[in-house]
Design an enzyme around this catalytic site. Sequence first.
Site, PDB file in Angstrom:
ATOM      1  CE  LYS A  45       7.089 -36.436 -26.622  1.00  0.00           C
ATOM      2  NZ  LYS A  45       7.090 -35.833 -26.386  1.00  0.00           N
ATOM      3  N   GLY A  46       4.586 -36.460 -32.733  1.00  0.00           N
ATOM      4  CA  GLY A  46       3.058 -35.320 -32.970  1.00  0.00           C
ATOM      5  C   GLY A  46       1.366 -36.082 -33.450  1.00  0.00           C
ATOM      6  CG  ASP A 105       8.458 -29.133 -42.570  1.00  0.00           C
ATOM      7  OD1 ASP A 105       7.787 -28.104 -43.342  1.00  0.00           O
ATOM      8  OD2 ASP A 105       8.960 -28.690 -41.796  1.00  0.00           O
ATOM      9  CE  LYS A 133       4.201 -26.119 -41.903  1.00  0.00           C
ATOM     10  NZ  LYS A 133       5.298 -25.874 -40.906  1.00  0.00           N
ATOM     11  CB  VAL A 155       0.658 -25.369 -38.289  1.00  0.00           C
ATOM     12  CG1 VAL A 155       0.112 -23.702 -39.223  1.00  0.00           C
ATOM     13  CG2 VAL A 155       1.019 -26.211 -38.399  1.00  0.00           C
ATOM     14  NE  ARG A 167       3.925 -32.567 -27.810  1.00  0.00           N
ATOM     15  CZ  ARG A 167       5.018 -33.259 -29.035  1.00  0.00           C
ATOM     16  NH1 ARG A 167       3.971 -33.011 -30.694  1.00  0.00           N
ATOM     17  NH2 ARG A 167       5.969 -33.165 -29.050  1.00  0.00           N
TER      18      ARG A 167
HETATM   19  P1  IMP Z   1       9.465 -33.232 -41.637  1.00  0.00           P
HETATM   20  O1  IMP Z   1      11.029 -33.777 -41.884  1.00  0.00           O
HETATM   21  O2  IMP Z   1      10.886 -31.730 -42.386  1.00  0.00           O
HETATM   22  O3  IMP Z   1       8.996 -33.080 -42.570  1.00  0.00           O
HETATM   23  O4  IMP Z   1       9.734 -32.720 -40.547  1.00  0.00           O
HETATM   24  C1  IMP Z   1       7.951 -32.934 -39.904  1.00  0.00           C
HETATM   25  C2  IMP Z   1       8.100 -33.121 -39.092  1.00  0.00           C
HETATM   26  O5  IMP Z   1       8.237 -31.808 -38.233  1.00  0.00           O
HETATM   27  C3  IMP Z   1       6.624 -33.485 -37.811  1.00  0.00           C
HETATM   28  O6  IMP Z   1       6.729 -34.667 -38.111  1.00  0.00           O
HETATM   29  C4  IMP Z   1       6.264 -31.796 -36.821  1.00  0.00           C
HETATM   30  O7  IMP Z   1       7.190 -32.827 -35.967  1.00  0.00           O
HETATM   31  C5  IMP Z   1       7.688 -31.260 -37.181  1.00  0.00           C
HETATM   32  N1  IMP Z   1       7.228 -30.030 -37.959  1.00  0.00           N
HETATM   33  C6  IMP Z   1       7.180 -29.557 -38.881  1.00  0.00           C
HETATM   34  N2  IMP Z   1       6.221 -28.227 -39.536  1.00  0.00           N
HETATM   35  C7  IMP Z   1       5.634 -28.075 -38.301  1.00  0.00           C
HETATM   36  C8  IMP Z   1       5.222 -27.434 -37.868  1.00  0.00           C
HETATM   37  O8  IMP Z   1       4.462 -25.991 -38.294  1.00  0.00           O
HETATM   38  N3  IMP Z   1       4.313 -27.540 -36.385  1.00  0.00           N
HETATM   39  C9  IMP Z   1       4.745 -28.542 -35.645  1.00  0.00           C
HETATM   40  N4  IMP Z   1       5.344 -29.278 -35.705  1.00  0.00           N
HETATM   41  C10 IMP Z   1       6.326 -29.019 -37.269  1.00  0.00           C
HETATM   42 MG    MG Z   2       6.250 -35.204 -35.829  1.00  0.00          MG
END
Ligand code: IMP
Ligand code: MG
Length: 182
Positions: A45-46, A105, A133, A155, A167
């Site tokens: 949903k982000g 992330d 990040k 964040v 959100r």
């Molecule tokens: P990744 O697979 O670790 O890159 O995950 C990315 C997902 O983790 C993002 O789409 C977010 O939903 C969640 N996420 C990672 N860091 C944050 C943060 O600092 N705040 C909120 N959601 C985060």
């Molecule tokens: Mg997300």
Amino acid sequence: MRDLREDMASILLTEEEIHQRVRELGQEISRDYEDKEPIFIGVLKGCFVFMADLIRQVTVPCSMDFMAVSSYGNATTTTGAVKINKDLSQDIEGKHVVIVEDILDSGVTLHYLTGYLGNRKPASISIATLLDKPSRRKADVAAKYCGYTVPDAFVVGYGLDYAEKYRNLPYIGILKPEIYSN
Ligand code: IMP
Ligand code: MG
């Protein structure tokens, strides 16, 4: 009346800063995708706040679709596998795909998704993320379009949640640590 602002340790990016940067990203994408009719694929949903603002800064013909995904495992251990909860509603073969995410992330989600969508033979795939990040990266993935590089802090706001909350904030804030421990 309770204000969510009280839960923030600090504001990382103001509404105005985000708006300005999203406008620039939209202009950049419009230049790069002239005559390519891109399809924007939002990762729910982000993505929903960022995507809504971004596409309104895109001036070339385009279409959009959404996917919903979740990672297997928990917050600290990830298997690297991603579960598709909602798939695309159309074929992307031969199309120019722009994946839209809130934050990059570990990179596990987008690494998996680019492979998954790549199997459907699109003409190209790029990633547009509001936040990056890089300090936490585990999977090899890079965003062509990135709003801001952020430090290793959790964040929220502008689509990003903590336990499905925050959100709706129009800015990006860093949560007070005590919110996690409650
Ligand atoms: P990744 O697979 O670790 O890159 O995950 C990315 C997902 O983790 C993002 O789409 C977010 O939903 C969640 N996420 C990672 N860091 C944050 C943060 O600092 N705040 C909120 N959601 C985060
Ligand atoms: Mg997300």
